[in-house]
Design an enzyme around this catalytic site. Structure first.
Site, PDB file in Angstrom:
ATOM      1  N   CYS A 102       8.211  11.514 -13.678  1.00  0.00           N
ATOM      2  CA  CYS A 102       7.915  10.189 -14.244  1.00  0.00           C
ATOM      3  C   CYS A 102       6.576   9.619 -13.784  1.00  0.00           C
ATOM      4  O   CYS A 102       6.008   8.763 -14.458  1.00  0.00           O
ATOM      5  CB  CYS A 102       9.039   9.216 -13.925  1.00  0.00           C
ATOM      6  SG  CYS A 102       9.404   9.086 -12.161  1.00  0.00           S
ATOM      7  N   GLU A 138      14.753   2.515 -13.093  1.00  0.00           N
ATOM      8  CA  GLU A 138      13.599   3.361 -12.785  1.00  0.00           C
ATOM      9  C   GLU A 138      13.309   4.186 -14.024  1.00  0.00           C
ATOM     10  O   GLU A 138      13.975   5.188 -14.285  1.00  0.00           O
ATOM     11  CB  GLU A 138      13.913   4.261 -11.575  1.00  0.00           C
ATOM     12  CG  GLU A 138      14.144   3.502 -10.281  1.00  0.00           C
ATOM     13  CD  GLU A 138      12.890   2.837  -9.747  1.00  0.00           C
ATOM     14  OE1 GLU A 138      11.791   3.156 -10.224  1.00  0.00           O
ATOM     15  OE2 GLU A 138      13.007   1.991  -8.840  1.00  0.00           O
ATOM     16  N   SER A 187      13.603   4.859 -21.152  1.00  0.00           N
ATOM     17  CA  SER A 187      13.740   3.442 -21.503  1.00  0.00           C
ATOM     18  C   SER A 187      14.788   3.206 -22.583  1.00  0.00           C
ATOM     19  O   SER A 187      15.407   2.134 -22.638  1.00  0.00           O
ATOM     20  CB  SER A 187      12.390   2.872 -21.955  1.00  0.00           C
ATOM     21  OG  SER A 187      11.896   3.588 -23.078  1.00  0.00           O
ATOM     22  N   LYS A 188      15.030   4.206 -23.440  1.00  0.00           N
ATOM     23  CA  LYS A 188      16.041   4.053 -24.492  1.00  0.00           C
ATOM     24  C   LYS A 188      17.424   3.867 -23.873  1.00  0.00           C
ATOM     25  O   LYS A 188      18.152   2.929 -24.209  1.00  0.00           O
ATOM     26  CB  LYS A 188      16.028   5.278 -25.417  1.00  0.00           C
ATOM     27  CG  LYS A 188      17.043   5.196 -26.550  1.00  0.00           C
ATOM     28  CD  LYS A 188      16.986   6.438 -27.423  1.00  0.00           C
ATOM     29  CE  LYS A 188      18.036   6.381 -28.528  1.00  0.00           C
ATOM     30  NZ  LYS A 188      18.016   7.617 -29.381  1.00  0.00           N
ATOM     31  N   VAL A 189      17.783   4.749 -22.947  1.00  0.00           N
ATOM     32  CA  VAL A 189      19.078   4.618 -22.272  1.00  0.00           C
ATOM     33  C   VAL A 189      19.053   3.426 -21.313  1.00  0.00           C
ATOM     34  O   VAL A 189      20.070   2.752 -21.127  1.00  0.00           O
ATOM     35  CB  VAL A 189      19.431   5.915 -21.515  1.00  0.00           C
ATOM     36  CG1 VAL A 189      20.754   5.762 -20.766  1.00  0.00           C
ATOM     37  CG2 VAL A 189      19.507   7.089 -22.482  1.00  0.00           C
ATOM     38  N   GLY A 190      17.884   3.135 -20.760  1.00  0.00           N
ATOM     39  CA  GLY A 190      17.743   1.975 -19.884  1.00  0.00           C
ATOM     40  C   GLY A 190      18.156   0.695 -20.584  1.00  0.00           C
ATOM     41  O   GLY A 190      18.800  -0.182 -19.977  1.00  0.00           O
ATOM     42  N   GLY A 205      15.948   7.107 -15.554  1.00  0.00           N
ATOM     43  CA  GLY A 205      15.905   7.853 -16.814  1.00  0.00           C
ATOM     44  C   GLY A 205      14.924   7.242 -17.783  1.00  0.00           C
ATOM     45  O   GLY A 205      13.943   6.610 -17.383  1.00  0.00           O
TER      46      GLY A 205
END
Length: 476
Positions: free
Chosen positions: A246, A211, A191-194, A189
């Site tokens: 992506c 990822e 980068s914020k949720v990562g 997903g």
């Protein structure tokens, strides 16, 4: 809801501890079950993808169904070899001895998937987790609701639900899952949720694979077959879920002198592929939902960008369609150049010298993929050496994902960890080192009381000095 998640995690832990998922037979049975889903329910899965994303059957099959089948078949073919302990050499230090590396499952793992390739990016990590012998929870994306529902139903019908579970839902369900202790988390997903996933994992010292994405650049040199390059760029951008991919090119770089030719080539091939009215083309996927449609519209409508559209720009809000759109020389401080586009918009940045493009790329965060089209050998070498990215394609875009001998994953801001092929099995396996010795070969020098002679002997052993060992043993 939280109690249900907690119970599911506890049940999986009990099943894993029973040893059930570690056996070769169980792994094979589950891989065969997954393959049956991909073969016997192709139509149902494609219909779900069309409902969520408007994907044409051609794209849905090629990019998702076929890829899942391929991952299953490779795992079934190679699993016995992958599971076999790897013999390794030992040194004089431990003589006489033997050693091996044993691949053991992490345990109970969590896979959090995303919406743009909701079947492939859900099932391939699950295939990897099963191959390695783990019990697994899949949390598909609620944004692709039809596909999430279909996968949940089919996995419930075909898989061993005591060891492979699906948890559907949104943010509350994902938050509840992240509160549990997992032995590995695999997240695809943004980068914020990562970062949220990574912070949650840190509380339990849980290893993660992230990822993510980023702004994937593509340099276009002038010494190329421009028609072929344009077709490949179009295929990897608009032919991959309308740019909602992506690893799709996020922006292109070419020289000021070559920009017009590149625009003309893209325009010609886009019309050949999607016709004069691409918004109504059945071969173009739709934007996933109205929120993302508005986000993309905002990028296009920014005052400093709207006047620089050289191809496309048409929109159909009712059907969530945006025509392939090319923007020439979008300002560096524009929104479109400062966030991942994830849609059918493609800026072209012009430079005086093509090598300046490499400097531009290296000045930004590391992308998930980077591409270059050139016949200049030295430029290729410089690009590969200087550009840090999750993966690189030379005279091609996105196609490196099709090779299971190449790992797929990010670096820096674009993620951590990788998978595909054998790398998938390794991603969900702990590599356990094992040293075997008998009760012979004792060396008194390793034990107290310590003496100069013992130290001399050990120095000779550790340095591999055969003559020194003999001299020490003889007391010389």
């Amino acid at each position: 809801m939280a109690v249900c998640v907690e119970t599911a995690a506890a049940e999986l832990r009990d099943v894993y501890n029973s040893g059930k998922t570690r056996t070769y037979e169980w792994r094979v049975s589950q891989l065969k079950a997954m393959l049956k889903i991909a073969i016997h329910h192709e139509k149902e899965l494609i219909e779900a993808l069309n409902s969520d994303l408007g994907k044409h059957e051609h794209e849905a099959f090629l990019h998702e169904i076929a890829a899942v089948r391929s991952a299953c078949r490779m795992a079934l073919k190679q699993l016995h070899r992958w599971m076999k302990p790897e013999k390794v050499k030992t040194s004089m230090t431990t003589f006489p001895s033997s050693a091996e590396i044993v691949s053991e499952p992490f345990g109970v793992v969590l896979v959090i998937s995303t919406w743009n390739y909701p079947i492939l990016l859900s099932l391939e990590p699950v295939i990897a987790a099963i191959s390695a012998g783990n019990a697994v929870v899949l949390k598909p994306s609620e944004v692709a609701s039809a596909t999430s529902s279909t996968m949940s139903k089919l996995l419930g019908q075909y898989m061993d639900v005591s060891a492979v579970k699906v948890v559907e839902g949104g943010i509350p369900e994902t938050s509840a899952l992240l509160e549990q202790k997992w032995d590995k988390i695999f997240y695809t997903g943004n980068s914020k949720v990562g970062r949220v996933v990574l912070a949650a994992a840190a509380k339990h010292l849980t290893p993660v694979i992230l990822e993510l994405g980023g702004k994937c650049p593509a340099i276009v040199d002038s010494d190329i077959n421009l028609t072929v390059a344009a077709r490949r760029i179009i295929s990897g951008k608009w032919g991959c879920n309308s740019g909602q991919t992506c690893v799709s090119p996020d922006y292109m770089i070419t020289t000021k002198d070559y920009a017009a030719k590149l625009v003309d080539a893209l325009s010609s091939e886009l019309e050949r592929f999607y016709g004069k009215d691409p918004v109504n083309s059945k071969d173009m996927s739709k934007i996933i939902n109205s929120r993302h449609f508005e986000r993309l519209s905002k990028l296009l409508d920014e005052e400093k960008v709207s006047g620089k559209i050289v191809i496309g720009g048409q929109r159909d809000k009712a059907n969530l369609k945006i025509a392939p759109t090319v923007i020439l020389d979008a300002p560096e401080d524009s929104l479109i150049m400062n966030e991942e586009i994830f849609g059918p918009l493609l800026p072209i940045i012009t430079v005086n010298n093509i090598k300046d493009g490499i400097n531009l790329i290296t000045s930004k965060e590391k992308p998930l993929a980077a591409y270059i089209f050139t016949n200049d050998k030295k430029l290729k070498e410089e690009f590969v050496q200087r550009v840090s990215a999750g993966g690189i394609g030379v005279n091609e875009v996105t196609l490196h994902l099709a090779e299971d001998t190449l790992p797929f994953g990010g670096v820096g801001e674009s993620g951590m960890g990788s998978y595909h092929g054998k790398f998938s099995f390794d991603a969900f396996s702990h590599k356990k080192p094992v040293l075997y010795r008998g009760f012979n070969g004792e060396i008194s020098a390793r034990y107290p009381p310590y003496t100069p002679r013992k130290l001399k002997f050990l120095k000779a052993v550790l340095s591999g000095d055969i003559i020194g060992i003999i001299r020490a043993l003889l007391g010389w």
